[in-house]
Design a protein around this motif. Structure first.
Motif, PDB file in Angstrom:
ATOM      1  N   LEU A  25       0.918  -1.267   0.092  1.00  0.00           N
ATOM      2  CA  LEU A  25      -0.101  -0.068  -0.085  1.00  0.00           C
ATOM      3  C   LEU A  25       0.869   1.206   0.117  1.00  0.00           C
ATOM      4  O   LEU A  25       0.466   2.346  -0.781  1.00  0.00           O
ATOM      5  CB  LEU A  25      -0.944  -0.022   1.213  1.00  0.00           C
ATOM      6  CG  LEU A  25      -1.932  -1.002   1.270  1.00  0.00           C
ATOM      7  CD1 LEU A  25      -2.771  -1.105   2.449  1.00  0.00           C
ATOM      8  CD2 LEU A  25      -2.843  -0.867   0.288  1.00  0.00           C
ATOM      9  N   THR A  26       2.024   1.084   0.897  1.00  0.00           N
ATOM     10  CA  THR A  26       3.011   2.256   0.842  1.00  0.00           C
ATOM     11  C   THR A  26       3.610   2.639  -0.586  1.00  0.00           C
ATOM     12  O   THR A  26       3.555   3.944  -1.171  1.00  0.00           O
ATOM     13  CB  THR A  26       4.160   2.128   1.860  1.00  0.00           C
ATOM     14  OG1 THR A  26       3.353   2.019   3.005  1.00  0.00           O
ATOM     15  CG2 THR A  26       5.097   3.298   1.919  1.00  0.00           C
ATOM     16  N   SER A  29       0.878   4.012  -3.191  1.00  0.00           N
ATOM     17  CA  SER A  29       0.487   5.422  -2.701  1.00  0.00           C
ATOM     18  C   SER A  29       1.574   6.150  -3.045  1.00  0.00           C
ATOM     19  O   SER A  29       1.361   7.151  -3.939  1.00  0.00           O
ATOM     20  CB  SER A  29       0.345   5.502  -1.291  1.00  0.00           C
ATOM     21  OG  SER A  29      -0.502   4.444  -0.610  1.00  0.00           O
ATOM     22  N   LEU A  30       2.847   5.743  -3.162  1.00  0.00           N
ATOM     23  CA  LEU A  30       4.223   6.546  -3.827  1.00  0.00           C
ATOM     24  C   LEU A  30       3.955   6.932  -5.261  1.00  0.00           C
ATOM     25  O   LEU A  30       4.234   7.524  -5.706  1.00  0.00           O
ATOM     26  CB  LEU A  30       5.452   5.899  -3.222  1.00  0.00           C
ATOM     27  CG  LEU A  30       5.631   6.058  -1.587  1.00  0.00           C
ATOM     28  CD1 LEU A  30       6.960   5.185  -1.386  1.00  0.00           C
ATOM     29  CD2 LEU A  30       5.749   7.323  -1.246  1.00  0.00           C
ATOM     30  N   CYS A  32       1.148   6.467  -7.079  1.00  0.00           N
ATOM     31  CA  CYS A  32       0.108   7.353  -7.195  1.00  0.00           C
ATOM     32  C   CYS A  32       0.532   8.874  -7.296  1.00  0.00           C
ATOM     33  O   CYS A  32       0.200   9.714  -8.106  1.00  0.00           O
ATOM     34  CB  CYS A  32      -1.027   6.889  -6.520  1.00  0.00           C
ATOM     35  SG  CYS A  32      -1.821   5.571  -6.950  1.00  0.00           S
ATOM     36  N   LEU A  33       1.357   9.120  -6.227  1.00  0.00           N
ATOM     37  CA  LEU A  33       1.666  10.601  -5.573  1.00  0.00           C
ATOM     38  C   LEU A  33       2.549  10.914  -6.785  1.00  0.00           C
ATOM     39  O   LEU A  33       2.476  12.166  -7.303  1.00  0.00           O
ATOM     40  CB  LEU A  33       2.324  10.528  -4.339  1.00  0.00           C
ATOM     41  CG  LEU A  33       2.742  11.850  -4.008  1.00  0.00           C
ATOM     42  CD1 LEU A  33       1.730  12.743  -3.824  1.00  0.00           C
ATOM     43  CD2 LEU A  33       3.527  11.721  -2.591  1.00  0.00           C
TER      44      LEU A  33
END
Length: 292
Positions: A25-26, A29-30, A32-33
């Motif tokens: 998930l981390t 998320s990175l 996507c960011l």
């Protein structure tokens, strides 16, 4: 991304350890960011500041394509102004594509020898192949007073206008017909093929320009052009204009008949075209029997 996909699959079958799930998930998320930041930055500044790589999927955006301009003037035959445009081009020595009662043709004024020579270059046509002429009506031919026999006159009356071209003996009478400076550039030294087309547009054009030197509108050795789009795409860049008239009336060129010895041995079919040879011979026999 490959690792993220694998983790998603493991998560689906409930085989993903919790620490790996957190890490996935981390990482996701990175990703996507970074993607959002790179997309925004590249869009704002109009160039690729942050590398994005090639897209996985491409969305095709439908855009109205502007139609390219034709390589020459292409007026409609349905308008008088279109006919006048092509007539003007021919009168000043241009070469144009025109519709006929058979297939599309290349036309040049018989008053401009250089235009007739240009036809040979445009088509890459062998010099030994003669070019015929179109006139608008048989009365135009009678006014030139050629030394034709009564049999030949009657045969012509039965085949003109139409898709039959008659080869006749050449002579000075052609200059009275309006051939002028193009005399040595049409037909052979001894003969010439004359045709009266059964096409209103073509006849009107000839009335405007005088007799026209004519040959099929296609590169030498290739198939005939049966639509003005074919003429434009194949030869448009070499022409001054194309008179657009849609689909041609026939899929084949005219039938060519040698009439130079019509009184001695009759006629000879040199090329069978849109008019069957049997029909031509039937017409001739009817005319000949009528005169007996």
């Amino acid at each position: 991304m490959e690792m993220v996909v694998v983790c998603f699959l493991l998560f689906t079958v409930e085989s993903l350890p919790v620490p790996l799930e957190v890490a996935m998930l981390t990482l996701f998320s990175l990703i996507c960011l970074y993607g959002a930041t790179a997309s925004l930055a590249n869009c704002v500044f109009g160039k690729e500041l942050l590398l994005m790589g090639s897209p996985l999927l491409r969305a095709e955006r439908a855009e109205k394509e502007s139609k390219p301009l034709p390589p020459c003037v292409c007026p409609s035959s349905h308008r008088t102004s279109g006919l006048r445009t092509i007539a003007d081009k021919l009168t000043i020595g241009g070469v144009c594509g025109i519709p006929t009662d058979t297939v599309y043709a290349l036309a040049a004024s018989c008053k401009h020898p250089k235009a007739i020579e240009k036809i040979y270059r445009i088509k890459d046509r062998p010099q030994e192949k003669p070019i015929c002429i179109f006139i608008s009506n048989l009365g135009q031919l009678r006014e030139a007073s050629p030394p034709f026999s009564p049999l030949l006159w009657e045969f012509m009356e039965n085949v003109y206008p139409g898709g039959i071209g008659c080869i006749v003996q050449k002579g000075e009478w052609l200059k009275k017909l309006g051939i002028g400076a193009g005399y040595d550039h049409v037909g052979t030294k001894e003969s010439i093929m004359i045709r009266v087309p059964d096409q209103t547009v073509t006849v009107h054009l000839i009335d405007m320009t005088g007799p026209l030197a004519i040959t099929s509108a296609n590169p030498s050795g290739e198939t005939d052009s049966t639509h003005h789009d074919m003429v434009i795409s194949r030869l448009g860049h070499k022409l001054e204009g194309v008179l657009c008239d849609g689909e041609s009336n026939e899929l084949m060129a005219s039938t060519v008949v040698n009439c130079t010895q019509i009184d001695e041995v009759g006629i000879t079919i040199l090329r069978e075209g849109c008019i069957p040879a049997a029909k031509v011979m039937q017409i001739f026999e009817k005319v000949k029997n009528h005169r007996v």
